[in-house]
Design an enzyme around this catalytic site. Structure first.
Site, mmCIF file in Angstrom:
data_model
loop_
_atom_site.group_PDB
_atom_site.id
_atom_site.type_symbol
_atom_site.label_atom_id
_atom_site.label_comp_id
_atom_site.label_asym_id
_atom_site.label_seq_id
_atom_site.Cartn_x
_atom_site.Cartn_y
_atom_site.Cartn_z
ATOM 1 N N HIS A 51 0.741 -1.069 0.262
ATOM 2 C CA HIS A 51 -0.011 0.009 0.041
ATOM 3 C C HIS A 51 0.938 1.183 0.034
ATOM 4 O O HIS A 51 1.972 1.228 0.417
ATOM 5 C CB HIS A 51 -0.946 -0.042 1.089
ATOM 6 C CG HIS A 51 -0.442 0.180 2.510
ATOM 7 N ND1 HIS A 51 0.229 -1.220 3.314
ATOM 8 C CD2 HIS A 51 0.068 0.907 3.538
ATOM 9 C CE1 HIS A 51 0.786 -1.063 4.289
ATOM 10 N NE2 HIS A 51 0.666 0.371 4.527
ATOM 11 N N HIS A 77 0.599 5.398 1.121
ATOM 12 C CA HIS A 77 -0.216 6.247 1.914
ATOM 13 C C HIS A 77 -0.092 7.714 1.308
ATOM 14 O O HIS A 77 0.996 8.123 0.653
ATOM 15 C CB HIS A 77 0.603 6.667 3.275
ATOM 16 C CG HIS A 77 0.338 5.539 4.300
ATOM 17 N ND1 HIS A 77 -0.317 5.433 5.218
ATOM 18 C CD2 HIS A 77 1.336 4.410 4.328
ATOM 19 C CE1 HIS A 77 -0.236 4.083 6.177
ATOM 20 N NE2 HIS A 77 0.829 3.790 5.304
HETATM 21 P P1 5GP Z 1 1.293 0.732 7.454
HETATM 22 O O1 5GP Z 1 1.586 1.013 8.844
HETATM 23 O O2 5GP Z 1 1.332 -0.718 7.161
HETATM 24 O O3 5GP Z 1 2.224 1.527 6.384
HETATM 25 O O4 5GP Z 1 -0.151 1.385 7.430
HETATM 26 C C1 5GP Z 1 -1.273 0.522 7.708
HETATM 27 C C2 5GP Z 1 -2.189 1.546 7.646
HETATM 28 O O5 5GP Z 1 -3.380 1.032 7.623
HETATM 29 C C3 5GP Z 1 -1.957 2.506 9.208
HETATM 30 O O6 5GP Z 1 -1.898 3.771 8.656
HETATM 31 C C4 5GP Z 1 -3.317 2.259 9.749
HETATM 32 O O7 5GP Z 1 -4.007 3.522 10.063
HETATM 33 C C5 5GP Z 1 -4.280 1.809 8.624
HETATM 34 N N1 5GP Z 1 -5.259 0.829 9.233
HETATM 35 C C6 5GP Z 1 -5.190 -0.391 10.098
HETATM 36 N N2 5GP Z 1 -6.390 -0.828 10.384
HETATM 37 C C7 5GP Z 1 -7.389 -0.034 9.551
HETATM 38 C C8 5GP Z 1 -8.626 -0.496 9.172
HETATM 39 O O8 5GP Z 1 -9.242 -1.304 9.760
HETATM 40 N N3 5GP Z 1 -9.149 0.128 8.051
HETATM 41 C C9 5GP Z 1 -8.292 1.141 7.395
HETATM 42 N N4 5GP Z 1 -9.211 1.938 6.380
HETATM 43 N N5 5GP Z 1 -7.248 1.490 7.763
HETATM 44 C C10 5GP Z 1 -6.645 0.616 8.570
#
Ligand code: 5GP
Length: 140
Positions: A102, A104
Site C-alpha cells: 500500500h 499512503h
Molecule cells: P502501514 O503502517 O502498514 O504502512 O499502514 C497501515 C495503515 O493502515 C495505518 O496507517 C493504519 O492507520 C491503517 N489501518 C489499520 N487498520 C485499518 C482499518 O481497519 N481500516 C483502514 N481503513 N485503515 C486501517
C-alpha cells in the site's frame, strides 16, 4: 514472509470488513485510512496480493502508481491542499504494520505538521465527509 489472506486490507478487498472507498478500478482500490495523519489521508492498494514492494510484481507497482497519481490530484482539489506527502513502508523494520502492499497519500497544508502514524481513529461522520469530497472530484 508468506502473504496472509487474513490481513485487514485483503478483508477490505473481499468486502468482509467495511471501508470508506474513494476509488476502484480493475487493478487497484483506494480508501481512507481510519487513523488519519492529515485531512484526506488515503491508502491505495493493488488488487493482486503481495506483502509489499519487495515482493510485488513490477506490473503491480505500475498500475498502483497510476492510481496513486489520480488520488494525489484529486486530493489537491478536494481539500485545497498545498502539497502531498507519499509514504510507503516495507517490513516491520521499515514501519509496515499491514502486510498488503500500500501507498499512503497524505494531503499537506502549509505550516501544518503531519500527525502521528498511529493516532486516534477518526469519527465516522468525518470519514464520510472526506470520502464524499474525494468522490465528488473523482466522478467529474
Ligand atoms: P502501514 O503502517 O502498514 O504502512 O499502514 C497501515 C495503515 O493502515 C495505518 O496507517 C493504519 O492507520 C491503517 N489501518 C489499520 N487498520 C485499518 C482499518 O481497519 N481500516 C483502514 N481503513 N485503515 C486501517
Amino acid at each position: 514472509m508468506a502473504y496472509d489472506q487474513e490481513n485487514i486490507f485483503a478483508k477490505i478487498l473481499r468486502g468482509e470488513i467495511p471501508a470508506h472507498k474513494i476509488y476502484e478500478d480493475e487493478h487497484t482500490y483506494a480508501f481512507l485510512d481510519v487513523f488519519p495523519q492529515t485531512k484526506g489521508h488515503a491508502l491505495v492498494i493493488p488488487k493482486t496480493p503481495s506483502e509489499n514492494i519487495l515482493t510485488a510484481e513490477p506490473e503491480t507497482l505500475g498500475v498502483l502508481m497510476i492510481t496513486v497519481q489520480k488520488i494525489c490530484r484529486a486530493a489537491m482539489e478536494a481539500f485545497q491542499a498545498d502539497g502531498i506527502t507519499l509514504q510507503q513502508f516495507n517490513q516491520p523494520a521499515g514501519g509496515q504494520t499491514v502486510f498488503h502492499t500500500h501507498v499512503h497519500i497524505l494531503p499537506r497544508f502549509n505550516d501544518v505538521p503531519l500527525g502521528s502514524h498511529n493516532g486516534n481513529m477518526e469519527v465516522n461522520e468525518i470519514l464520510i465527509e472526506m470520502a464524499e469530497a474525494y468522490k465528488a472530484v473523482l466522478s467529474k
